[in-house]
Design an enzyme around this catalytic site. Structure first.
Site, PDB file in Angstrom:
ATOM      1  N   LYS A 122      16.062   3.312  -3.172  1.00 25.42           N
ATOM      2  CA  LYS A 122      16.261   1.921  -2.742  1.00 25.42           C
ATOM      3  C   LYS A 122      16.498   1.090  -3.995  1.00 25.42           C
ATOM      4  O   LYS A 122      16.047   1.455  -5.083  1.00 25.42           O
ATOM      5  CB  LYS A 122      14.999   1.424  -2.032  1.00 25.42           C
ATOM      6  CG  LYS A 122      15.230   0.238  -1.131  1.00 25.42           C
ATOM      7  CD  LYS A 122      15.687   0.636   0.261  1.00 25.42           C
ATOM      8  CE  LYS A 122      16.073  -0.570   1.084  1.00 25.42           C
ATOM      9  NZ  LYS A 122      16.373  -0.234   2.473  1.00 25.42           N
ATOM     10  N   ASP A 162      21.296  -3.683   2.865  1.00 24.07           N
ATOM     11  CA  ASP A 162      19.969  -4.009   3.407  1.00 24.07           C
ATOM     12  C   ASP A 162      19.947  -5.533   3.486  1.00 24.07           C
ATOM     13  O   ASP A 162      21.029  -6.160   3.527  1.00 24.07           O
ATOM     14  CB  ASP A 162      18.849  -3.465   2.490  1.00 24.07           C
ATOM     15  CG  ASP A 162      17.463  -3.556   3.112  1.00 24.07           C
ATOM     16  OD1 ASP A 162      17.158  -2.774   4.016  1.00 24.07           O
ATOM     17  OD2 ASP A 162      16.660  -4.437   2.716  1.00 24.07           O
TER      18      ASP A 162
HETATM   19  P1  NDP Z   1      20.067  -9.190   7.051  1.00 21.35           P
HETATM   20  O1  NDP Z   1      20.074  -9.768   5.699  1.00 21.35           O
HETATM   21  O2  NDP Z   1      21.333  -8.952   7.755  1.00 21.35           O
HETATM   22  O3  NDP Z   1      19.140 -10.078   8.012  1.00 21.35           O
HETATM   23  C1  NDP Z   1      17.798 -10.306   7.701  1.00 21.35           C
HETATM   24  C2  NDP Z   1      17.219 -11.267   8.719  1.00 21.35           C
HETATM   25  O4  NDP Z   1      15.809 -11.360   8.526  1.00 21.35           O
HETATM   26  C3  NDP Z   1      17.779 -12.666   8.572  1.00 21.35           C
HETATM   27  O5  NDP Z   1      17.736 -13.293   9.822  1.00 21.35           O
HETATM   28  C4  NDP Z   1      16.768 -13.310   7.614  1.00 21.35           C
HETATM   29  O6  NDP Z   1      16.699 -14.723   7.684  1.00 21.35           O
HETATM   30  C5  NDP Z   1      15.473 -12.684   8.085  1.00 21.35           C
HETATM   31  N1  NDP Z   1      14.528 -12.621   6.971  1.00 21.35           N
HETATM   32  C6  NDP Z   1      14.726 -12.050   5.760  1.00 21.35           C
HETATM   33  N2  NDP Z   1      13.662 -12.200   4.979  1.00 21.35           N
HETATM   34  C7  NDP Z   1      12.762 -12.876   5.714  1.00 21.35           C
HETATM   35  C8  NDP Z   1      11.453 -13.327   5.471  1.00 21.35           C
HETATM   36  N3  NDP Z   1      10.851 -13.114   4.290  1.00 21.35           N
HETATM   37  N4  NDP Z   1      10.820 -13.978   6.476  1.00 21.35           N
HETATM   38  C9  NDP Z   1      11.434 -14.194   7.674  1.00 21.35           C
HETATM   39  N5  NDP Z   1      12.678 -13.783   7.960  1.00 21.35           N
HETATM   40  C10 NDP Z   1      13.326 -13.131   7.001  1.00 21.35           C
HETATM   41  O7  NDP Z   1      19.221  -7.834   6.924  1.00 21.35           O
HETATM   42  P2  NDP Z   1      19.164  -6.592   7.915  1.00 21.35           P
HETATM   43  O8  NDP Z   1      19.299  -7.051   9.311  1.00 21.35           O
HETATM   44  O9  NDP Z   1      20.065  -5.558   7.390  1.00 21.35           O
HETATM   45  O10 NDP Z   1      17.672  -6.065   7.659  1.00 21.35           O
HETATM   46  C11 NDP Z   1      16.555  -6.488   8.446  1.00 21.35           C
HETATM   47  C12 NDP Z   1      15.426  -5.478   8.306  1.00 21.35           C
HETATM   48  O11 NDP Z   1      15.885  -4.188   8.761  1.00 21.35           O
HETATM   49  C13 NDP Z   1      14.920  -5.251   6.879  1.00 21.35           C
HETATM   50  O12 NDP Z   1      13.547  -4.947   6.931  1.00 21.35           O
HETATM   51  C14 NDP Z   1      15.678  -4.002   6.439  1.00 21.35           C
HETATM   52  O13 NDP Z   1      15.018  -3.306   5.406  1.00 21.35           O
HETATM   53  C15 NDP Z   1      15.663  -3.209   7.741  1.00 21.35           C
HETATM   54  N6  NDP Z   1      16.683  -2.166   7.853  1.00 21.35           N
HETATM   55  C16 NDP Z   1      18.024  -2.464   7.741  1.00 21.35           C
HETATM   56  C17 NDP Z   1      18.950  -1.465   7.875  1.00 21.35           C
HETATM   57  C18 NDP Z   1      20.417  -1.750   7.874  1.00 21.35           C
HETATM   58  O14 NDP Z   1      21.170  -0.832   8.196  1.00 21.35           O
HETATM   59  N7  NDP Z   1      20.856  -2.951   7.569  1.00 21.35           N
HETATM   60  C19 NDP Z   1      18.544  -0.052   8.058  1.00 21.35           C
HETATM   61  C20 NDP Z   1      17.137   0.132   8.253  1.00 21.35           C
HETATM   62  C21 NDP Z   1      16.236  -0.897   8.118  1.00 21.35           C
HETATM   63  P3  NDP Z   1      17.410 -15.613   6.569  1.00 21.35           P
HETATM   64  O15 NDP Z   1      18.863 -15.579   6.901  1.00 21.35           O
HETATM   65  O16 NDP Z   1      16.788 -16.947   6.706  1.00 21.35           O
HETATM   66  O17 NDP Z   1      17.084 -14.961   5.246  1.00 21.35           O
END
Ligand code: NDP
Length: 449
Positions: A122, A162
């Site tokens: 990562k 991510d």
């Molecule tokens: P994105 O950046 O596309 O979206 C993240 C979302 O979560 C946004 O809505 C963001 O809001 C919100 N967010 C981020 N940080 C925080 C925080 N500290 N508190 C509250 N809300 C938060 O990321 P992904 O959708 O790709 O990832 C989401 C989760 O899924 C993560 O945990 C990631 O590790 C996990 N994941 C992702 C994969 C992938 O293929 N993308 C695969 C496996 C797991 P804002 O816009 O305000 O920051």
């Protein structure tokens, strides 16, 4: 087990998320270690918690006003026993070594569960893409890759997206890698469709999470049709979780971002989801705008310092935490249970605190840990690597069907491992044990390296 946790706490006292991730896994592994005493002599656990390599580097870049900024870049190469390091890059101001070590550690087990040959890694940076212009994001990505390219490669380490790293960032990163190496290779996944990407990769984590939930419900002779669902986040994982839930006839009541959440009593529709995708992926706006547009929705700000998150305090059948780590604490878990939740399927990595997990396990609801339920994303990344090697892309149907098969197989593997170690229905134990088993067997075969 306790000793391992003491060692990592003493070595790196500030890495609390890493301690949390290791503690969770160690708890599940006690019976495995008892049945395999040679693992202690071989110091398997001590080896597993120490990354094979960590690189940390300076990322200087210039904003549109000509001001210079310095961020910190990282890549944690955790374990390569079963394949090249594989795992996403996260760009978020909260990124530090402890968070990336927790994510890389989880990734090792997750990748093993997919049955594809991928080790765990990562990386990322404390850079915040929010509010930056495309040109600033491009300059940052280029500077990041000018150092990272030395440490990655299609046979060594294959990063993906991510939080904060989507198609736009992967494009800029790939462009610079290609220029520096003078080669067009499958070094990153999540690429654009016309330059080596795989169909279904953007959808894969969200779709996979819903496929996993459907498998869990099937063990109790239920389906997602008509189920009310709370989804957190509004990024990649949340959007495609919502899309698949709608397709399967579920009702999606919530979405969020780091500022707040919307509750739509009438539920999302295809049109409303299209608006969210445009809002988040093109306009890069805030989820509060949803409630400005749709009067059936109420927007509530989230206070990160509060003792609970109001999003988890609504009546619903299923919850899909899909934003970030530790977004469901003990109180949130109790609120969910009081509101009749029967299934929690983690799209995010480690979104539930240990107290929250204990509450779910105690009540014997269907609870899926992220390392099993969100493995769809890395699985299709693995399929993207295969298509790149063959230089032959599969159709949407082929990739989706492989994704379904993989999620079904992960579900079965978790249940069987949990059953074998006398904790039937405990997906957490099952995922940790099955992932561990595959990695450790390879480590033992390969000797002390
Ligand atoms: P994105 O950046 O596309 O979206 C993240 C979302 O979560 C946004 O809505 C963001 O809001 C919100 N967010 C981020 N940080 C925080 C925080 N500290 N508190 C509250 N809300 C938060 O990321 P992904 O959708 O790709 O990832 C989401 C989760 O899924 C993560 O945990 C990631 O590790 C996990 N994941 C992702 C994969 C992938 O293929 N993308 C695969 C496996 C797991 P804002 O816009 O305000 O920051």
């Amino acid at each position: 087990m306790h000793q391992i946790i003491e060692i990592i706490k003493e070595k790196d006292p500030g890495q609390i998320e890493f301690h949390q991730a290791v503690s969770e896994v160690m708890e599940s592994l006690e019976p495995v270690m008892e049945r395999n005493p040679e693992y202690r002599r071989l110091k398997i656990l001590e080896r597993l918690v120490e990354p094979e390599r960590v690189v940390m580097f300076r990322v200087p870049w210039m904003d549109d006003m000509g001001e210079i900024h310095i961020n910190r870049g990282f890549r944690v190469q955790m374990n390569s026993a079963i394949g090249p390091y594989k795992g996403g890059l996260r760009f978020h101001p909260s990124v530090n070594l402890g968070i990336l070590k927790f994510l890389a550690f989880e990734q090792v087990f997750k990748n093993a569960l997919t049955t594809l040959p991928m080790g765990g890694g990562k990386g990322g940076s404390d850079f915040d893409p929010k509010g930056k212009s495309d040109a600033e994001v491009m300059r940052f990505c280029q500077s990041f890759m000018i150092e990272l390219f030395r440490h990655i490669g299609p046979e060594t380490d294959v990063p993906a997206g991510d939080i904060g790293v989507g198609g736009r960032e992967i494009g800029y990163l790939f462009g610079m890698y290609k220029k520096l190496r003078n080669e067009f290779s499958g070094v990153l996944t999540g690429k654009g469709l016309n330059w080596g990407g795989s169909l279904i990769r953007p959808e894969a984590t969200g779709y996979g999470s819903v496929y996993f939930a459907a498998e869990m419900l099937a063990t109790r002779n239920m389906t997602l049709e008509g189920k009310s669902c709370l989804v957190s986040g509004s990024g990649n994982v949340a959007q495609y979780t919502a899309e698949k839930l709608l397709e399967l006839g579920a009702k999606v009541l919530t979405l969020s971002d780091s500022s707040g959440y919307i509750y739509d009593e009438e539920g999302l529709t295809r049109n409303k989801l299209d608006f969210v995708m445009m809002l988040k992926n093109q306009k890069r706006g805030r989820i509060s705008e949803y409630a400005d547009k749709y009067k059936s929705a109420v927007y509530t700000p989230i206070d990160p310092a509060a003792d609970c998150n109001p999003l988890w305090n609504h009546r619903a059948d299923c919850a899909f935490p899909s934003a970030t780590q530790n977004e469901i604490n003990g109180k949130d878990a109790r609120n969910l249970l009081q509101n009749g939740i029967m299934l929690v399927c983690e799209g995010a990595n480690m979104p539930t605190t240990p107290e929250g997990i204990a509450a779910f396990v105690d009540q014997r609801i269907l609870y899926a840990p992220g390392k099993a339920s969100n493995a769809g994303g890395v699985s299709v990344s693995g399929l993207e690597m295969s298509q790149n090697s063959m230089r032959y892309p599969w159709t949407r149907e082929e990739v989706d069907s492989r994704l379904k098969t993989i999620m079904r197989s992960i579900h079965k593997t978790c249940l069987e491992a949990a059953e074998y170690y006398d904790t039937p229905g405990n997906y957490m134990n099952g995922a940790n044990i099955a992932g561990f088993d595959k990695v450790v067997t390879a480590m033992v075969d390969q000797g002390l390296v």
